[in-house]
Design a protein around this motif. Structure first.
Motif, PDB file in Angstrom:
ATOM      1  N   LEU A 275      34.373  36.883  39.669  1.00 19.71           N
ATOM      2  CA  LEU A 275      35.066  35.692  39.003  1.00 19.71           C
ATOM      3  C   LEU A 275      35.544  34.724  39.318  1.00 19.71           C
ATOM      4  O   LEU A 275      35.933  34.127  39.300  1.00 19.71           O
ATOM      5  N   ARG A 276      36.053  34.287  41.114  1.00 17.42           N
ATOM      6  CA  ARG A 276      36.271  33.689  41.449  1.00 17.42           C
ATOM      7  C   ARG A 276      35.915  33.361  42.165  1.00 17.42           C
ATOM      8  O   ARG A 276      35.816  32.010  42.100  1.00 17.42           O
ATOM      9  N   ALA A 277      33.800  33.261  41.838  1.00 21.24           N
ATOM     10  CA  ALA A 277      32.578  32.609  42.472  1.00 21.24           C
ATOM     11  C   ALA A 277      32.350  30.891  40.978  1.00 21.24           C
ATOM     12  O   ALA A 277      32.207  30.304  41.409  1.00 21.24           O
ATOM     13  N   HIS A 278      33.149  31.675  40.293  1.00 25.21           N
ATOM     14  CA  HIS A 278      34.052  31.143  38.403  1.00 25.21           C
ATOM     15  C   HIS A 278      35.069  30.532  38.444  1.00 25.21           C
ATOM     16  O   HIS A 278      34.710  30.078  37.397  1.00 25.21           O
ATOM     17  N   ASN A 279      35.965  30.570  39.372  1.00 23.10           N
ATOM     18  CA  ASN A 279      37.365  30.117  39.471  1.00 23.10           C
ATOM     19  C   ASN A 279      38.285  30.692  38.865  1.00 23.10           C
ATOM     20  O   ASN A 279      38.421  29.784  37.250  1.00 23.10           O
ATOM     21  N   VAL A 280      37.836  31.825  37.589  1.00 18.59           N
ATOM     22  CA  VAL A 280      38.998  32.610  37.105  1.00 18.59           C
ATOM     23  C   VAL A 280      39.588  33.012  37.656  1.00 18.59           C
ATOM     24  O   VAL A 280      39.963  32.397  38.466  1.00 18.59           O
ATOM     25  N   ASP A 281      41.129  32.430  36.585  1.00 16.55           N
ATOM     26  CA  ASP A 281      42.198  32.977  36.748  1.00 16.55           C
ATOM     27  C   ASP A 281      42.610  34.431  37.377  1.00 16.55           C
ATOM     28  O   ASP A 281      41.904  35.137  37.207  1.00 16.55           O
ATOM     29  N   GLU A 282      43.715  33.747  38.793  1.00 14.79           N
ATOM     30  CA  GLU A 282      43.126  35.288  39.147  1.00 14.79           C
ATOM     31  C   GLU A 282      44.731  36.991  38.477  1.00 14.79           C
ATOM     32  O   GLU A 282      43.860  37.756  38.301  1.00 14.79           O
ATOM     33  N   ARG A 283      45.625  35.875  37.796  1.00 16.79           N
ATOM     34  CA  ARG A 283      45.990  36.675  36.451  1.00 16.79           C
ATOM     35  C   ARG A 283      44.962  37.350  35.878  1.00 16.79           C
ATOM     36  O   ARG A 283      44.925  38.445  35.122  1.00 16.79           O
ATOM     37  N   MET A 284      43.599  36.573  35.188  1.00 18.06           N
ATOM     38  CA  MET A 284      42.870  36.988  34.533  1.00 18.06           C
ATOM     39  C   MET A 284      42.175  38.212  35.084  1.00 18.06           C
ATOM     40  O   MET A 284      41.829  39.142  34.461  1.00 18.06           O
ATOM     41  N   ILE A 285      41.787  38.263  36.344  1.00 19.55           N
ATOM     42  CA  ILE A 285      40.860  38.555  37.267  1.00 19.55           C
ATOM     43  C   ILE A 285      41.859  40.099  37.157  1.00 19.55           C
ATOM     44  O   ILE A 285      41.114  41.447  36.940  1.00 19.55           O
ATOM     45  N   ARG A 286      42.804  40.054  37.304  1.00 18.74           N
ATOM     46  CA  ARG A 286      44.139  40.949  37.969  1.00 18.74           C
ATOM     47  C   ARG A 286      43.919  41.888  36.470  1.00 18.74           C
ATOM     48  O   ARG A 286      43.675  43.862  36.590  1.00 18.74           O
ATOM     49  N   SER A 287      43.679  41.355  35.566  1.00 13.19           N
ATOM     50  CA  SER A 287      44.212  42.278  34.134  1.00 13.19           C
ATOM     51  C   SER A 287      42.370  42.691  34.366  1.00 13.19           C
ATOM     52  O   SER A 287      42.481  43.773  33.770  1.00 13.19           O
ATOM     53  N   ILE A 288      41.865  42.210  33.947  1.00 14.62           N
ATOM     54  CA  ILE A 288      40.328  43.021  34.033  1.00 14.62           C
ATOM     55  C   ILE A 288      40.130  44.032  34.879  1.00 14.62           C
ATOM     56  O   ILE A 288      39.711  45.584  34.887  1.00 14.62           O
TER      57      ILE A 288
END
Length: 108
Positions: A73-86
């Protein structure tokens, strides 16, 4: 970046080809959208995207499930808060996950 549902589907399909995993993401997305309408209607799409992407790494990395989400997800620049939730959905079930669900959405 917080992806909309269309972009989240593109991300999911990049790492998942099997019908089961794609359908599973859609089902969980729908369930999360349902609960968002009850508890947090302003953020319904956010909840649905978290549901859609919750297993984004599972098909390719079942032994590293949730921990590989960061990288993908970081490779797609997804927001860190969203990654945390996932990632938090694996807390207490997967040894690789130390992120405890805190938000109501994460607990659902």
């Amino acid at each position: 970046m917080i992806p909309n549902l269309e972009k989240a589907r593109e991300i999911l399909k990049e790492y998942n080809k099997g019908d089961f995993h794609l359908l599973h993401g859609e089902v969980v997305s729908g369930i999360m959208g349902y609960f968002a309408r009850q508890y947090d209607p302003i953020n319904e799409e956010y909840w649905a995207v978290v549901g859609l992407l919750h297993d984004v790494d599972f098909e390719l990395y079942p032994e590293e499930h949730c921990s590989k989400c960061y990288e993908l997800l970081r490779a797609h620049n997804v927001d860190e808060r969203m990654i945390r939730s996932i990632v938090s959905h694996g807390y207490g079930r997967l040894d690789l996950v130390a992120i405890k669900p805190e938000l109501q959405m994460e607990k659902i």
